[in-house]
Design an enzyme around this catalytic site. Structure first.
Site, PDB file in Angstrom:
ATOM      1  N   THR A 250       0.834  -1.217   0.000  1.00  0.00           N
ATOM      2  CA  THR A 250       0.000   0.000   0.000  1.00  0.00           C
ATOM      3  C   THR A 250       0.867   1.265   0.000  1.00  0.00           C
ATOM      4  OG1 THR A 250      -1.473  -1.270   1.410  1.00  0.00           O
ATOM      5  CG2 THR A 250      -1.965   1.062   1.181  1.00  0.00           C
ATOM      6  N   VAL A 251       1.857   1.305   0.886  1.00  0.00           N
ATOM      7  CA  VAL A 251       2.671   2.521   1.023  1.00  0.00           C
ATOM      8  C   VAL A 251       3.648   2.658  -0.139  1.00  0.00           C
ATOM      9  CG1 VAL A 251       4.324   3.748   2.492  1.00  0.00           C
ATOM     10  CG2 VAL A 251       2.474   2.414   3.541  1.00  0.00           C
TER      11      VAL A 251
ATOM     12  N   ARG B 266       7.505  -8.816  -3.090  1.00  0.00           N
ATOM     13  CA  ARG B 266       7.319 -10.265  -3.036  1.00  0.00           C
ATOM     14  C   ARG B 266       6.934 -10.841  -4.411  1.00  0.00           C
ATOM     15  NH1 ARG B 266       3.843 -11.391   2.148  1.00  0.00           N
ATOM     16  NH2 ARG B 266       4.242  -9.191   2.402  1.00  0.00           N
TER      17      ARG B 266
ATOM     18  N   LYS C 114       8.536   0.789  12.439  1.00  0.00           N
ATOM     19  CA  LYS C 114       8.607   1.075  13.887  1.00  0.00           C
ATOM     20  C   LYS C 114       9.077  -0.124  14.698  1.00  0.00           C
ATOM     21  CE  LYS C 114       4.385   0.094  12.315  1.00  0.00           C
ATOM     22  NZ  LYS C 114       3.362   0.574  11.432  1.00  0.00           N
TER      23      LYS C 114
ATOM     24  N   VAL D  79       6.130   6.729  12.974  1.00  0.00           N
ATOM     25  CA  VAL D  79       5.267   7.116  14.100  1.00  0.00           C
ATOM     26  C   VAL D  79       4.196   8.088  13.621  1.00  0.00           C
ATOM     27  CG1 VAL D  79       5.181   8.165  16.397  1.00  0.00           C
ATOM     28  CG2 VAL D  79       7.207   6.868  15.704  1.00  0.00           C
TER      29      VAL D  79
ATOM     30  N   ILE E 131       1.979  12.611  10.318  1.00  0.00           N
ATOM     31  CA  ILE E 131       2.246  13.725  11.245  1.00  0.00           C
ATOM     32  C   ILE E 131       3.757  13.880  11.446  1.00  0.00           C
ATOM     33  CG2 ILE E 131       1.924  14.583  13.604  1.00  0.00           C
ATOM     34  CD1 ILE E 131      -0.637  12.969  13.788  1.00  0.00           C
TER      35      ILE E 131
ATOM     36  N   GLU F 157      -1.866  -3.658  10.560  1.00  0.00           N
ATOM     37  CA  GLU F 157      -0.605  -4.363  10.348  1.00  0.00           C
ATOM     38  C   GLU F 157      -0.882  -5.711   9.686  1.00  0.00           C
ATOM     39  OE1 GLU F 157       2.529  -2.940  11.256  1.00  0.00           O
ATOM     40  OE2 GLU F 157       1.053  -1.344  11.259  1.00  0.00           O
TER      41      GLU F 157
ATOM     42  N   ASP G  10       1.845  -2.150  18.402  1.00  0.00           N
ATOM     43  CA  ASP G  10       2.218  -1.135  17.409  1.00  0.00           C
ATOM     44  C   ASP G  10       2.369   0.234  18.081  1.00  0.00           C
ATOM     45  OD1 ASP G  10       2.335  -0.239  14.459  1.00  0.00           O
ATOM     46  OD2 ASP G  10       0.740   0.999  15.289  1.00  0.00           O
TER      47      ASP G  10
ATOM     48  N   LYS H 111       5.884   2.621  18.636  1.00  0.00           N
ATOM     49  CA  LYS H 111       5.946   4.051  18.298  1.00  0.00           C
ATOM     50  C   LYS H 111       6.283   4.875  19.546  1.00  0.00           C
ATOM     51  CE  LYS H 111       2.659   3.367  14.538  1.00  0.00           C
ATOM     52  NZ  LYS H 111       1.244   3.251  14.176  1.00  0.00           N
TER      53      LYS H 111
HETATM   54  N1  HSE Z   1      -1.303  -0.354  11.634  1.00  0.00           N
HETATM   55  C1  HSE Z   1      -0.868   0.970  11.853  1.00  0.00           C
HETATM   56  C2  HSE Z   1      -2.047   1.796  12.331  1.00  0.00           C
HETATM   57  C3  HSE Z   1      -0.301   1.539  10.585  1.00  0.00           C
HETATM   58  O1  HSE Z   1      -3.174   1.304  12.283  1.00  0.00           O
HETATM   59  O2  HSE Z   1      -1.857   2.917  12.770  1.00  0.00           O
HETATM   60  C4  HSE Z   1       0.501   2.797  10.769  1.00  0.00           C
HETATM   61  O3  HSE Z   1       1.629   2.565  11.551  1.00  0.00           O
END
Ligand code: HSE
Length: 439
Positions: free
Chosen positions: A14-15, A46, A107, A134, A138, A192, A203, A207
């Site tokens: 995605t990113v 992949r 992270k 993080v 932002i 994730e 997660d 961060k």
């Molecule tokens: N899984 C993370 C979230 C993605 O929902 O914020 C961004 O780090």
């Protein structure tokens, strides 16, 4: 114009896909802003043959991130693979050892090995940028690493997981189940690879550990975080919070105390009229309290392709604009070799207000007994209410308490005492209250 900055990207999910499309579609504007073109010259993912909606001609293909990091003719290695170990960690180490600049959104990797990686980068004179790691788009890393230099920071806290905030918001506003909301967050690309990392709080903890280091100049201590996720939060808690003037958010909080630094991630009640309570959906918010500036609150998109790609692109642009051989900003705000040891404040010493929800048998004296257990532990109550709940057996009632500031130790003792009482039905729910200073 100077030579192009050659970028290699590992990971086209995605990113990564958003990043490539943005760089390709804004090539000329980026070249003007950065003073040199940014060119993606190497990629790995992949699956090579998948249609990602962009042209890969002119990009060398590598079968693995490790190979790309070791062999590609690039200036910058962008790691968007994810995971604390394996390909992500190996390729980032290799790239830094080669003296390449690295941009990562990872992270988990930084929480586990950030100090070691920062040392390599600093020895090699390379930049290791991680704005996207993080709070998505932002710019909190830059704020802590550069803009707030000289401030003594007392507390950093925020909503740092878009998936959890999305779930809590949707449960409250649309009355949907936890499972339905999580599925939707996964469909939208927020969660994730293993969504347990989101909902169990890991997660956010990764961060938070990074922010703690930037804010307090201490070594990363991700294993020393008190951790509770949101899986235990029911719609009853959300409604009870709302009735009492609060909303429930999963917060990460790092705070300087007399006995050390407190790091905690847990569902938190925030006053309804605070700004952070209004932060809904996938949006993140980070608040920083410091002595010179006062309170800074940054709110913005916390997850998803474009939000994260925006932060990655900003990091790449910083490298494009940097001068070879110039003095570098320390990766973690303080040179890695000068970071202080982390001193953990015990959770039992945590001070604050608490929300407690008890399901109890409807018997004479229960209300008084609960109040007594609180009084025995010197806990002063802000409110105590009892109500019947249609879904409960006729004989069961709900008692909700909100306390004034007390200690975690006192709350644990009082709740343990209540657990010995025969009138208690099921597990008590305890949620900490956090009060923003200015907003
Ligand atoms: N899984 C993370 C979230 C993605 O929902 O914020 C961004 O780090």
């Amino acid at each position: 114009m100077t030579d192009a900055l050659k970028v290699g990207i590992a990971g086209l999910g995605t990113v990564g896909a958003s990043l490539v499309k943005i760089i390709q579609s804004r090539a000329s504007e980026l070249a003007t802003t950065c003073g040199r073109p940014i060119e993606i010259t190497a990629v790995t993912a992949r699956n090579r043959s998948r249609d990602r909606g962009f042209d890969m001609s002119g990009m060398a293909w590598f079968d693995t991130p490790e190979k790309l990091a070791a062999e590609a003719d690039i200036d910058v290695f962008v790691e968007l693979v994810g995971g604390a170990n394996g390909a992500a960690a190996d390729s980032v180490r290799t790239a830094l050892q080669r003296g390449l600049h690295v941009v990562t959104a990872n992270k988990a990797l930084l929480a586990a090995s950030g100090v070691e990686l920062a040392k390599i980068a600093e020895e090699k004179g390379a930049l290791l940028n991680f704005e996207a790691a993080v709070a998505g788009g932002i710019p909190v890393i830059k704020a802590l690493r550069e803009s707030l230099t000289g401030n003594t920071i007392s507390r950093v806290y925020g909503i740092m997981n878009g998936t959890c905030n999305y779930i809590l918001t949707k449960m409250e506003k649309e009355g949907l189940s936890f499972a339905e909301c999580l599925k939707e967050a996964q469909r939208l690309g927020y969660a994730e690879a293993d969504p347990a990392f989101d909902i169990e709080g890991n997660d956010t903890a990764h961060k938070l550990a990074i922010l703690t280091t930037l804010a307090f100049g201490t070594k990363i201590a991700a294993d020393e975080i008190y951790l509770e996720g949101i899986t235990n939060i029911s719609i009853d808690d959300i409604h009870a919070a709302s009735d009492l003037g609060y909303r429930i958010k999963l917060l990460g909080v790092a705070q300087r105390t007399e006995s050390g630094i407190e790091q905690r991630v847990h569902p938190t009640m925030v006053p309804h009229d605070s700004v952070i309570a209004q932060v809904d959906g996938v949006t993140n918010a980070v608040a920083i309290e410091s002595d010179i500036l006062g309170e800074l609150l940054m709110v913005g998109p916390g997850a998803g392709g474009n939000a994260t790609a925006s932060a990655v692109l900003g990091d790449i642009a910083d490298i494009a604009k940097s001068q070879p051989g110039a003095q570098r900003v320390p990766v973690l705000g303080t040179p890695a070799a000068a970071l202080a040891d982390y001193r953990r404040a015990q959770m039992r010493s945590h001070e604050g207000g608490y929300f407690i929800r008890l399901t109890v048998a409807d018997r004479a004296g229960v209300f008084a007994s609960v109040a007594t257990r609180m009084a025995e532990n010197a806990i002063s109550l802000e409110s105590i209410v009892q109500r019947a709940k249609p879904s409960e057996a006729d004989s069961d009632k709900t008692i909700i308490l909100v306390t004034h500031a007390t200690t975690e130790a006192a709350i644990r003792k009082a709740v343990d005492a209540i657990k010995q009482e025969t009138y208690l039905v099921g597990e008590p729910q305890v949620i900490r209250i956090e009060r923003p200073k200015a907003f």
